[in-house]
Design a protein around this motif. Structure first.
Motif, PDB file in Angstrom:
ATOM      1  N   LYS A  77      88.500  35.304  70.891  1.00 32.44           N
ATOM      2  CA  LYS A  77      89.780  35.988  70.999  1.00 32.44           C
ATOM      3  C   LYS A  77      90.004  36.848  69.752  1.00 32.44           C
ATOM      4  O   LYS A  77      90.388  38.004  69.825  1.00 32.44           O
ATOM      5  CB  LYS A  77      90.884  34.936  71.128  1.00 32.44           C
ATOM      6  CG  LYS A  77      92.171  35.453  71.737  1.00 32.44           C
ATOM      7  CD  LYS A  77      93.128  34.301  71.893  1.00 32.44           C
ATOM      8  CE  LYS A  77      94.555  34.783  72.016  1.00 32.44           C
ATOM      9  NZ  LYS A  77      95.484  33.667  71.891  1.00 32.44           N
ATOM     10  N   ASN A  78      89.689  36.212  68.631  1.00 30.88           N
ATOM     11  CA  ASN A  78      89.859  36.885  67.363  1.00 30.88           C
ATOM     12  C   ASN A  78      89.003  38.157  67.300  1.00 30.88           C
ATOM     13  O   ASN A  78      89.457  39.211  66.886  1.00 30.88           O
ATOM     14  CB  ASN A  78      89.456  35.916  66.248  1.00 30.88           C
ATOM     15  CG  ASN A  78      89.988  36.374  64.918  1.00 30.88           C
ATOM     16  OD1 ASN A  78      90.871  37.235  64.876  1.00 30.88           O
ATOM     17  ND2 ASN A  78      89.448  35.824  63.857  1.00 30.88           N
ATOM     18  N   LYS A 118      90.364  40.934  69.333  1.00 30.66           N
ATOM     19  CA  LYS A 118      91.496  41.555  68.653  1.00 30.66           C
ATOM     20  C   LYS A 118      90.997  42.524  67.576  1.00 30.66           C
ATOM     21  O   LYS A 118      91.468  43.656  67.479  1.00 30.66           O
ATOM     22  CB  LYS A 118      92.383  40.470  68.031  1.00 30.66           C
ATOM     23  CG  LYS A 118      93.807  40.938  67.748  1.00 30.66           C
ATOM     24  CD  LYS A 118      94.636  39.829  67.120  1.00 30.66           C
ATOM     25  CE  LYS A 118      94.549  39.894  65.615  1.00 30.66           C
ATOM     26  NZ  LYS A 118      95.125  38.700  64.974  1.00 30.66           N
TER      27      LYS A 118
END
Lengths: 246, 148
Positions: B6-7, B10
């Motif tokens: 997810k990081n 982003k």
């Protein structure tokens, strides 16, 4: 504001062209050719003559020839690829940023070496065309031959050259430079590995840098510096000179 | 695992926004001030100064930009094929072009190398040590160069 709108429109236009049948087909053909090109390059252990761009362009060219498609139609269908070149040029800031510390270590010696290479390479090439009476658009294009392709295309457009020719000149310069480099270094008795790296990066840009990577870490670091600094300065100085005196 | 992915997604989006933002800023600036410099170059310098002011963004930009930079060659294909439109001009000036590219590139390679060797010969012993340290540092950084 108009320019921004135009640029935004160019992007929408490119996307629009992409999501048509011919757009998808030609981009798929380009991607496949590039994939084949990459593998050939790997199989030939990175020999400069098998540069992926050369193989990709030949394969796509063959497809165009056999399907009787005009280059203009292809350029329109694959305009997304061409449009992406702008943002990717901007992304060159990353490798330059990463080389900055190294540049500070070497200081003026490095800068002067790169400046000399960056001035004599385009000037001698231009002189050859000038003496043999080539058209002026071609002369202007040749001035950008030693810098990395995206910057060369933009810079040549600014000074009245032809971007398409610039791309070809740049790649051929790089391939020739990478091939003759070992012989030339022997001839000129250049034994210093850093000096070899600077010459390769400054005169033969990224293809030279790829060759330098095979020669070792220290050589490739210097080549990357030469590539970045020469690219930025040539792309800055050429259009400025032409707007002042042109 | 999920957290990491997810990081990185982003970071990818932030990096893309920075690169495209810089590209549009560059074009806006060259247009507004009628600068004779390519818009992408101004964008490049803008992104470079952004990285100097906020080094933390290096990570984000790298996340987005390393792959396109590596495969930049693909993006030149439409432009390179456009050269067929100038085929007759190239043929007429074939000798000049070959001379300009082959001969001068070879000579300039030799000359540049020779000059920088003379310039560096005085400082050689120091710089060799420096470059070794620097290459060690770079190995961690997953160093990238553009492909063309």
């Amino acid at each position: 504001m108009i320019n921004i709108k135009m640029r935004a429109l160019a992007m929408i236009d490119a996307l629009y062209n992409t999501f048509s049948i011919s757009g998808i087909t030609w981009i798929a053909i380009s991607l496949t050719s590039y994939f084949i090109g990459l593998n050939c390059h790997r199989l030939c252990r990175g020999h400069p003559i098998t540069h992926p761009l050369i193989i990709t362009a030949l394969l796509v060219g063959l497809c165009l020839y056999f399907s009787q498609t005009s280059v203009l139609h292809y350029q329109q269908s694959a305009s997304l690829l061409h449009w992406l070149l702008g943002p990717v040029t901007v992304a060159l800031a990353l490798p330059i940023y990463r080389q900055w510390q190294r540049l500070r270590h070497y200081g003026w010696r490095l800068l002067i070496s790169i400046a000399i290479g960056g001035v004599i390479a385009p000037l001698t090439a231009w002189l050859a065309l000038y003496l043999l009476d080539a058209p002026s658009a071609m002369q202007m294009t040749m001035l950008a031959k030693s810098i990395t392709t995206p910057l060369a295309m933009e810079a040549s457009e600014q000074i009245g050259g032809i971007p398409a020719l610039a791309a070809v000149f740049v790649i051929v310069t790089g391939v020739v430079g990478a091939i003759v480099s070992s012989g030339m270094f022997l001839l000129f008795k250049v034994t210093d590995r850093q000096a070899q790296g600077i010459a390769l990066g400054t005169v033969a840009h990224a293809v030279g840098t790829a060759k330098a990577i095979h020669m070792g870490d220290d050589v490739s670091a210097m080549a990357t510096l030469g590539l970045c600094i020469n690219g930025i300065f040539t792309a800055l100085v050429l259009p400025l000179l032409f707007s002042l005196f042109g | 695992m999920c957290e990491v992915q997810k990081n990185s997604a982003k970071n990818y989006v932030i990096g893309a926004a920075l690169v495209f933002g810089a590209y549009y800023v560059g074009n806006l600036v060259t247009h507004t001030f009628v600068l004779p410099i390519p818009g992408s170059l101004v964008g490049l310098l803008f992104l470079l100064s952004l990285l100097f002011i906020f080094p933390i963004f290096e990570h984000h930009v790298a996340n987005f930009a390393l792959t396109p930079l590596k495969h930049m060659s693909l993006l030149f294909v439409p432009a390179v094929l456009g050269v067929s439109l100038y085929w007759s001009e190239i043929q007429q000036n074939a000798l000049a072009i070959v001379l300009a590219i082959v001969v001068t590139t070879s000579l300039c390679l030799g000359t540049t190398g020779w000059i920088s060797q003379r310039l560096f010969s005085k400082k050689n012993s120091i710089s060799k040590r420096v470059i070794k340290e620097a290459s060690k540092r770079d190995q961690h950084k997953n160093e990238s160069t553009c492909d063309d």
